[in-house]
Write an enzyme that holds these catalytic residues in place. Structure first.
Site, PDB file in Angstrom:
ATOM      1  N   GLU A   1      35.616  50.907  34.766  1.00 49.17           N
ATOM      2  CA  GLU A   1      34.158  50.489  34.937  1.00 49.17           C
ATOM      3  C   GLU A   1      33.092  51.671  34.829  1.00 49.17           C
ATOM      4  O   GLU A   1      32.011  51.428  34.052  1.00 49.17           O
ATOM      5  CB  GLU A   1      33.811  50.054  36.334  1.00 49.17           C
TER       6      GLU A   1
ATOM      7  N   HIS B   1      36.705  42.410  48.209  1.00 47.34           N
ATOM      8  CA  HIS B   1      36.419  41.655  47.010  1.00 47.34           C
ATOM      9  C   HIS B   1      35.340  40.550  47.295  1.00 47.34           C
ATOM     10  O   HIS B   1      34.872  39.758  46.628  1.00 47.34           O
ATOM     11  CB  HIS B   1      37.623  40.709  46.479  1.00 47.34           C
TER      12      HIS B   1
END
Lengths: 382, 436
Positions: free
Chosen positions: A99, A168
């Site tokens: 990322e 998450h």
């Protein structure tokens, strides 16, 4: 008929026919289970996003998409389905799991003239890239005094899904909304998704586009205007989803749906209670810039405010809205502002605990009742 | 001491593994890898450090650098190169650039101690050979991305000294109107893409600029777009995750970038040897399929030779190169750094290898220029720097309204309509539909 063709084609793995720009006609319904209705067309959020990406990529060759699984996997949540076949691997890039690296590459590409769309599989993973989102994207136009602008879009699902656990499930609206230099958008319906994503891609500044995984499959009616390929929504303007005169409820993303459901419940109850409680539901759409003008105008009309969000309560979006209303419209308030947010804990896994950690429709109904009955004598209620 | 062989380590050629699954001809196909072409530089010029050398494993008391080269190679002798490496014009250009860098940085120190400059200021004294050696080979459209030690990179790339000095003084005539500061030098005109305070932050940005260059050539079909990007960063950065992520992606997509490591052996007070498991940074390139080169960063001519090859390689589309320049900063990490941890003998050793003196000696000995000509350049640069200071001093501070300017390129959210008004002020916008 179109719906059936689409279903076949979609299943066969051929390139999915996307809206032809020459036809200003209505786009066919997408969901395989909907009857083909001639009245309002419906579209899922997923298809709205897909069509927005497709149209913007075909309109401007400088737009490209990169992220994990956006290409051959057709998108981790199938948002970028069909784009690899249509645009090729140079414009739809499957990245390694890096990322920080690929967000930075997107920023560098934007510095030097392209218009990247960086997809995070969920915004939780954006924390690995947050240095680039904030330091090299958000701050660059300012640091370079306008020489280098960054026309990049960071998009992906945000907030809680179902049973995915603490790492998450966080909502990042408040964190990104705090940073000057970023534009932060949170669509709710398909029309929002299409219009705001197209606006974000065309925008010359870095935009954080917070979608919601549970909304991807939901269908919404969509107007012909919204299906037009040049349709865009303004960034920084909220939408009044439902008119009302007793209380203002602000929400964004999935919570708008909950707020609308709560409004329905209250409307029914209100009828039986002789006191018709109508709520004005505001879909924020844009977390930064926050449309404080619309919110304040609404509060001045209704005199009560309830803010709803899914994220953590401390320093959240609701906190900002409440304070801004107090600053600007204090004398108009008839009751203390109510703030509904997720529980102040990392998201638990157990289904019943998860339900308690996220605002539910009943919570909104309770909060509205609290806000409304403060100044009403108890004898007036049913 | 070092091995007689002076080859660089080539990455092992990767076999074409699987066939292309996508029906389209892929330009960035990560599945198919081609063998890396052999690095075209003359092997005589490049040095190989012996792995597992006892010197490399010494702790921070070590005087000498990682490379054994230091001990045996005389800094200014060019006995290996019977033909001159540069013409007179090139030599004078390099000399002028290095003198500009040095004088400018010295003036920065003076101004800082007089209170005209403030905050964090990181000076480049001693490392000028790397900047001059690399950046003077670039075109205007090529990009440079740097760290906080970026004044000289900006100057070499062509940003006027007065613009940089004003920026450091925080005046509105600076290259970023005083909003960036020492660590954030941006220039769109000269393609200086920053100036980043976080180490490792510039590497992905540089990789993105290289990506754009390749995209423009291959997708947008701008056939002559062969712009190269240089990413400058230090030894400390080479332990950062983003460095490795970008080595991987640059090699994967064969981007036109050169990763230039300015290994000055110290990251503030942390010696490179104390922080790194394998201090030989150039070796990290081949692990990703990128040629790794180690060069003496105190010798501008050697740097220039390596740079030529690396930049040409990138321009030809052969992909990235990792160049480790062994260099040294004469001053502390920043002007606030007392610089107590470095050995005086180490500093003296490198001071004797000052790149400016070395180039001067080379040019005079090889009759490329006379002392007088070089003195003229020095005097000219002195005047340039003095003028820059005067300009900066007399420039105005930013106005109050500048505080809120330039946060966004388009501050009203979305665009200006054909009637010249902001679209979001169109009353129909609150209804949720809008025509563009």
């Amino acid at each position: 008929m179109w719906g059936i063709i689409r279903q076949k084609v979609g299943a066969g793995g051929f390139p999915v026919p996307i809206l032809e720009q020459s036809l200003p006609r209505l786009r066919p319904a997408v969901s395989a289970w909907r009857r083909y209705s001639s009245a309002a067309k419906e579209m899922t959020v997923r298809d709205a996003l897909n069509s927005a990406l497709d149209e913007e990529m075909s309109a401007d060759p400088k737009v490209f998409l990169m992220g994990e699984e956006v290409g051959e996997y057709q998108g981790a949540y199938k948002i970028s389905k069909g784009l690899l076949e249509k645009y090729g691997p140079d414009r739809v890039l499957d990245t390694p799991i890096t990322e920080a690296g690929f967000a930075g590459i997107g920023v560098g590409a934007a510095y030097y003239g392209l218009r990247p769309i960086v997809e995070f599989m969920t915004f939780n993973f954006s924390m690995q890239a947050i240095d680039h989102i904030i330091n090299s994207a958000a701050k660059s136009n300012y640091m370079s005094a306008g020489q280098i602008n960054v026309p990049i879009v960071f998009r992906g699902p945000n907030g809680a899904a179902a049973g995915v656990g603490a790492q998450h499930s966080q909502c990042y609206a408040a964190w990104f909304g705090a940073c000057p230099g970023l534009k932060v958008l949170a669509p709710y319906s398909s029309e929002d998704a299409r219009g705001l994503l197209k606006a974000a891609i065309r925008d010359p500044d870095p935009v954080v586009f917070l979608e919601n995984e549970l909304l991807y499959g939901e269908s919404f009616p969509i107007s012909a205007e919204a299906l037009d390929s040049s349709f865009c929504l303004p960034i920084g303007k909220a939408k009044i989803e439902r008119e009302g005169k007793d209380v203002t409820i602000t929400a964004f993303s999935k919570m708008v749906g909950y707020a609308l459901k709560a409004a329905e419940i209250l409307a029914k109850e209100g009828i039986s209670a002789e006191r018709f409680v109508t709520k004005q539901v505001i879909n924020l759409r844009s977390i930064r810039p926050l449309d404080t003008a619309t919110i304040n105008a609404s509060v001045r009309k209704t005199n009560r405010l309830v803010t709803v969000e899914e994220g953590f309560p401390q320093h959240g979006v609701g906190a900002e809205i409440c304070t801004s209303v107090i600053e600007e419209s204090f004398i108009y308030l008839d009751a203390p502002v109510e703030r509904i947010a997720g529980a102040d804990v990392p998201m638990p896994y157990a289904a019943n605990l998860e339900r308690m950690a996220v605002p539910q429709v009943e919570d909104i109904v309770c909060a509205v009742k609290r806000a409304c009955y403060r100044s009403v004598p108890m004898t007036a209620t049913a | 001491m070092s091995a007689a062989a002076t080859k660089i380590i080539q990455p092992l050629p990767l076999n074409s593994t699987t066939t292309n699954r996508s029906p389209h001809k892929a330009l960035f196909n990560p599945l198919k890898a081609t063998p890396i072409s052999s690095f075209p530089a003359s092997t005589r010029k490049l040095r190989l450090t012996k792995p597992n050398s006892p010197h490399a494993r010494r702790r921070s008391t070590s005087i000498f650098a990682v490379s054994d080269v230091v001990q045996e190679k005389k800094p200014t002798s060019n006995t290996f190169f019977p033909n001159l490496l540069i013409t007179k014009e090139e030599g004078l250009e390099l000399y002028e650039d290095m003198i500009l860098g040095r004088s400018f940085e010295d003036m920065c120190a003076q101004m800082y101690y007089r209170g005209k400059m403030f905050g964090f200021v990181h000076l480049y004294n001693g490392q000028e050979a790397v900047s001059a050696g690399f950046i003077k080979l670039l075109k205007n459209e090529d990009c440079v991305v740097s760290t906080y030690r970026d004044h000289v990179h900006a100057l070499s790339k062509g940003v006027p000294a007065r613009a940089v000095m004003s920026e450091l003084f925080g005046k509105t005539t600076g290259c970023c109107r005083g909003q960036g500061g020492s660590m954030h030098m941006f220039s769109k005109e000269h393609n200086v893409l920053g100036g980043f305070a976080f180490i490792g932050e510039g590497i992905p940005v540089a990789t993105g600029a290289a990506f754009t260059s390749k995209y423009r050539r291959e997708v947008l079909k701008e056939g002559d777009c062969d712009h190269v990007t240089l990413a400058f960063f230090g030894d400390g950065t080479c332990n950062n995750g983003q460095f490795f992520e970008c080595l991987n992606m640059a090699a994967l997509w064969k981007l036109p970038i050169v990763f230039v490591v300015e290994n000055n052996l110290w990251a503030i007070g942390m010696s490179h040897l104390r922080a790194t498991s394998d201090p030989e940074i150039w070796k990290k390139g081949p692990a990703f399929g990128i040629p790794g080169v180690h060069v003496d960063g105190m010798d501008v001519l050697k740097v220039r030779e390596v740079a030529k090859e690396a930049i040409t390689r990138a321009r030809r589309g052969e992909g990235p190169t990792l160049v480790e320049c062994e260099t040294y900063r004469f001053r502390g990490h920043s002007l606030a750094d007392p610089d107590e941890l470095r050995d005086a003998s180490e500093k003296a050793h490198y001071a004797a290898r000052d790149p400016i003196t070395a180039l001067k000696k080379y040019m005079v000995e090889n009759n490329l220029a006379s002392e007088a000509e070089l003195k003229v350049i020095e005097k000219k640069i002195d005047e340039v720097v003095e003028e820059a200071v005067e300009f900066a001093d007399s420039s105005p501070l930013p106005g109050r309204s500048q505080l809120l300017e330039n946060v966004f390129a388009d501050p009203r959210g979305f665009g200006i309509g054909p009637d010249g008004k902001y679209r979001c002020e169109d009353p129909k916008f609150t209804e949720g539909t809008a025509h563009v």
